[in-house]
Write a protein that holds these residues in place. Structure first.
Motif, PDB file in Angstrom:
ATOM      1  N   ALA A 190       0.822  -1.208   0.000  1.00 17.26           N
ATOM      2  CA  ALA A 190       0.000   0.000   0.000  1.00 17.26           C
ATOM      3  C   ALA A 190       0.860   1.264   0.000  1.00 17.26           C
ATOM      4  O   ALA A 190       0.526   2.260  -0.655  1.00 17.26           O
ATOM      5  CB  ALA A 190      -0.933  -0.001   1.203  1.00 17.26           C
ATOM      6  N   LEU A 250       1.988   2.047  -3.427  1.00 21.53           N
ATOM      7  CA  LEU A 250       0.886   2.528  -4.257  1.00 21.53           C
ATOM      8  C   LEU A 250       0.511   3.964  -3.930  1.00 21.53           C
ATOM      9  O   LEU A 250       0.159   4.737  -4.824  1.00 21.53           O
ATOM     10  CB  LEU A 250      -0.323   1.603  -4.100  1.00 21.53           C
ATOM     11  CG  LEU A 250      -0.105   0.189  -4.635  1.00 21.53           C
ATOM     12  CD1 LEU A 250      -1.277  -0.707  -4.262  1.00 21.53           C
ATOM     13  CD2 LEU A 250       0.093   0.195  -6.149  1.00 21.53           C
ATOM     14  N   GLN A 251       0.592   4.330  -2.664  1.00 16.83           N
ATOM     15  CA  GLN A 251       0.286   5.718  -2.311  1.00 16.83           C
ATOM     16  C   GLN A 251       1.285   6.669  -2.967  1.00 16.83           C
ATOM     17  O   GLN A 251       0.903   7.727  -3.474  1.00 16.83           O
ATOM     18  CB  GLN A 251       0.299   5.905  -0.797  1.00 16.83           C
ATOM     19  CG  GLN A 251      -0.117   7.322  -0.376  1.00 16.83           C
ATOM     20  CD  GLN A 251      -0.516   7.401   1.076  1.00 16.83           C
ATOM     21  OE1 GLN A 251       0.004   6.683   1.908  1.00 16.83           O
ATOM     22  NE2 GLN A 251      -1.467   8.266   1.378  1.00 16.83           N
ATOM     23  N   ALA A 302      -5.612  -7.248  -0.006  1.00 14.51           N
ATOM     24  CA  ALA A 302      -5.939  -5.929  -0.559  1.00 14.51           C
ATOM     25  C   ALA A 302      -7.388  -5.551  -0.275  1.00 14.51           C
ATOM     26  O   ALA A 302      -8.279  -6.406  -0.266  1.00 14.51           O
ATOM     27  CB  ALA A 302      -5.678  -5.923  -2.061  1.00 14.51           C
ATOM     28  N   VAL A 340      -6.291   3.782  -3.944  1.00 15.91           N
ATOM     29  CA  VAL A 340      -6.281   2.522  -4.684  1.00 15.91           C
ATOM     30  C   VAL A 340      -7.423   2.531  -5.696  1.00 15.91           C
ATOM     31  O   VAL A 340      -8.588   2.681  -5.336  1.00 15.91           O
ATOM     32  CB  VAL A 340      -6.426   1.328  -3.721  1.00 15.91           C
ATOM     33  CG1 VAL A 340      -6.624   0.030  -4.505  1.00 15.91           C
ATOM     34  CG2 VAL A 340      -5.208   1.221  -2.819  1.00 15.91           C
ATOM     35  N   ASP A 341      -7.090   2.374  -6.980  1.00 18.99           N
ATOM     36  CA  ASP A 341      -8.115   2.337  -8.021  1.00 18.99           C
ATOM     37  C   ASP A 341      -8.725   0.954  -8.170  1.00 18.99           C
ATOM     38  O   ASP A 341      -9.864   0.819  -8.598  1.00 18.99           O
ATOM     39  CB  ASP A 341      -7.515   2.778  -9.361  1.00 18.99           C
ATOM     40  CG  ASP A 341      -7.072   4.235  -9.326  1.00 18.99           C
ATOM     41  OD1 ASP A 341      -7.945   5.109  -9.198  1.00 18.99           O
ATOM     42  OD2 ASP A 341      -5.857   4.499  -9.394  1.00 18.99           O
ATOM     43  N   THR A 362     -12.599  -0.803  -6.186  1.00 18.48           N
ATOM     44  CA  THR A 362     -12.462  -2.263  -6.189  1.00 18.48           C
ATOM     45  C   THR A 362     -13.351  -2.807  -7.280  1.00 18.48           C
ATOM     46  O   THR A 362     -14.046  -2.070  -7.968  1.00 18.48           O
ATOM     47  CB  THR A 362     -12.855  -2.845  -4.809  1.00 18.48           C
ATOM     48  OG1 THR A 362     -12.480  -4.229  -4.774  1.00 18.48           O
ATOM     49  CG2 THR A 362     -14.325  -2.671  -4.515  1.00 18.48           C
ATOM     50  N   THR A 416      -3.568   2.899  -9.708  1.00 19.32           N
ATOM     51  CA  THR A 416      -2.968   1.936  -8.785  1.00 19.32           C
ATOM     52  C   THR A 416      -3.830   0.691  -8.621  1.00 19.32           C
ATOM     53  O   THR A 416      -5.061   0.773  -8.544  1.00 19.32           O
ATOM     54  CB  THR A 416      -2.758   2.569  -7.397  1.00 19.32           C
ATOM     55  OG1 THR A 416      -4.014   3.063  -6.907  1.00 19.32           O
ATOM     56  CG2 THR A 416      -1.753   3.714  -7.460  1.00 19.32           C
ATOM     57  N   LYS A 458       0.321   6.928  -6.607  1.00 18.71           N
ATOM     58  CA  LYS A 458      -0.866   7.773  -6.781  1.00 18.71           C
ATOM     59  C   LYS A 458      -0.513   9.255  -6.649  1.00 18.71           C
ATOM     60  O   LYS A 458      -1.034  10.099  -7.388  1.00 18.71           O
ATOM     61  CB  LYS A 458      -1.931   7.375  -5.760  1.00 18.71           C
ATOM     62  CG  LYS A 458      -3.189   8.249  -5.772  1.00 18.71           C
ATOM     63  CD  LYS A 458      -3.887   8.227  -7.113  1.00 18.71           C
ATOM     64  CE  LYS A 458      -4.511   6.897  -7.414  1.00 18.71           C
ATOM     65  NZ  LYS A 458      -5.317   6.914  -8.667  1.00 18.71           N
ATOM     66  N   ALA A 507      -8.614  -2.978  -6.044  1.00 21.47           N
ATOM     67  CA  ALA A 507      -8.104  -3.941  -5.071  1.00 21.47           C
ATOM     68  C   ALA A 507      -8.353  -5.320  -5.662  1.00 21.47           C
ATOM     69  O   ALA A 507      -9.495  -5.795  -5.715  1.00 21.47           O
ATOM     70  CB  ALA A 507      -8.811  -3.784  -3.729  1.00 21.47           C
ATOM     71  N   TRP A 532      -3.845  -2.504  -6.001  1.00 22.01           N
ATOM     72  CA  TRP A 532      -3.315  -3.204  -4.831  1.00 22.01           C
ATOM     73  C   TRP A 532      -3.586  -4.673  -5.048  1.00 22.01           C
ATOM     74  O   TRP A 532      -4.746  -5.120  -5.104  1.00 22.01           O
ATOM     75  CB  TRP A 532      -3.989  -2.699  -3.556  1.00 22.01           C
ATOM     76  CG  TRP A 532      -3.304  -3.167  -2.298  1.00 22.01           C
ATOM     77  CD1 TRP A 532      -2.187  -3.945  -2.201  1.00 22.01           C
ATOM     78  CD2 TRP A 532      -3.707  -2.881  -0.955  1.00 22.01           C
ATOM     79  NE1 TRP A 532      -1.859  -4.153  -0.887  1.00 22.01           N
ATOM     80  CE2 TRP A 532      -2.773  -3.517  -0.099  1.00 22.01           C
ATOM     81  CE3 TRP A 532      -4.737  -2.147  -0.389  1.00 22.01           C
ATOM     82  CZ2 TRP A 532      -2.859  -3.444   1.286  1.00 22.01           C
ATOM     83  CZ3 TRP A 532      -4.831  -2.066   0.980  1.00 22.01           C
ATOM     84  CH2 TRP A 532      -3.899  -2.708   1.817  1.00 22.01           C
TER      85      TRP A 532
END
Length: 226
Positions: A171, A174-175, A191, A197-198, A225, A184, A178, A200, A186
């Motif tokens: 994570a 990914l942050q 996840a 997060v675009d 998600t 992104t 972003k 999961a 995860w």
């Protein structure tokens, strides 16, 4: 810069199950090297390895700061013994199928050394799907989530971060992606949706489903998600 979508894939615990045994091997050899090179007990070497990893994101980052006398290449070679690692390799199910279906260019972007990245990608027969295989020595021995590591990789690919999709099991990584404007994903069983997060995706089938929906309707790439 090229406007084509670029998929940036992490390697460990994204394309293969490093926790199935490879990380244990690496940690053991890394500890043994530190004990030998720095004249430490096994426990002290293990504690130092973990301390540097927690503080700096990688044990090597701490070594370069506090023990510049340590040879980087020697440390990486000794801590990533391929003859032991490759037999323990457990690819993530569906990885090759997913890579073959995703539209756009693809690159591996890993904090591991480049010789390890290449060897594992070749052993899993997924190297042909990628335009580039990047390890930490390819981007100045920096590490995700350091922003410059992402920018260096994008520069080598001639890609704008806003055209990139980062797939990673971390994570924190990914942050950082972003924050640079990337989409992104995860990846992994743990996840779950987060603001940065675009997608999961618990497995490769979920990643394929999200990517396919996004191809039909790009607005779905903003969903948290699937």
């Amino acid at each position: 810069m090229n406007c084509q979508t670029v998929w940036l894939f992490d390697l460990d615990n994204t394309l293969h199950h490093a926790d199935a045994g490879i990380f244990t091997l690496i940690n053991r050899h890394m500890t043994a090297y530190l004990a030998e090179r720095l004249n430490l007990s096994e426990k002290a070497a293990s504690d130092l390895r973990q301390d540097y990893w927690h503080r700096y994101g990688a044990t090597l980052a701490g070594l370069r700061l506090h023990h510049p006398e340590v040879c980087v290449n020697e440390f990486l070679q000794r801590s990533h013994p391929l003859p032991e690692i490759l037999p323990a390799l457990v690819p993530v199910a569906g990885a090759a199928e997913t890579l073959g279906r995703l539209n756009g260019r693809k690159a591996i972007f890993s904090n591991a050394p480049s010789f390890y990245v290449r060897a594992l990608a070749e052993a899993m027969a997924i190297a042909p799907y990628f335009d580039a295989l990047f390890g930490t020595d390819d981007f100045g021995l920096l590490y995700k989530p350091h922003p410059q590591s992402y920018l260096t990789v994008c520069g080598k690919l001639g890609a704008d971060p806003k055209h990139c999709i980062m797939v990673d099991d971390s994570a924190d990584n990914l942050q950082a992606a972003k924050n640079l404007g990337m989409k992104t994903v995860w990846f992994g069983a743990d996840a779950y949706p987060l603001p940065f997060v675009d997608c999961a995706a618990p497995d490769m089938a979920a990643l394929r489903q999200w990517a396919a929906a996004a191809t039909v309707n790009p607005a779905t790439m903003n969903e948290a998600t699937i």
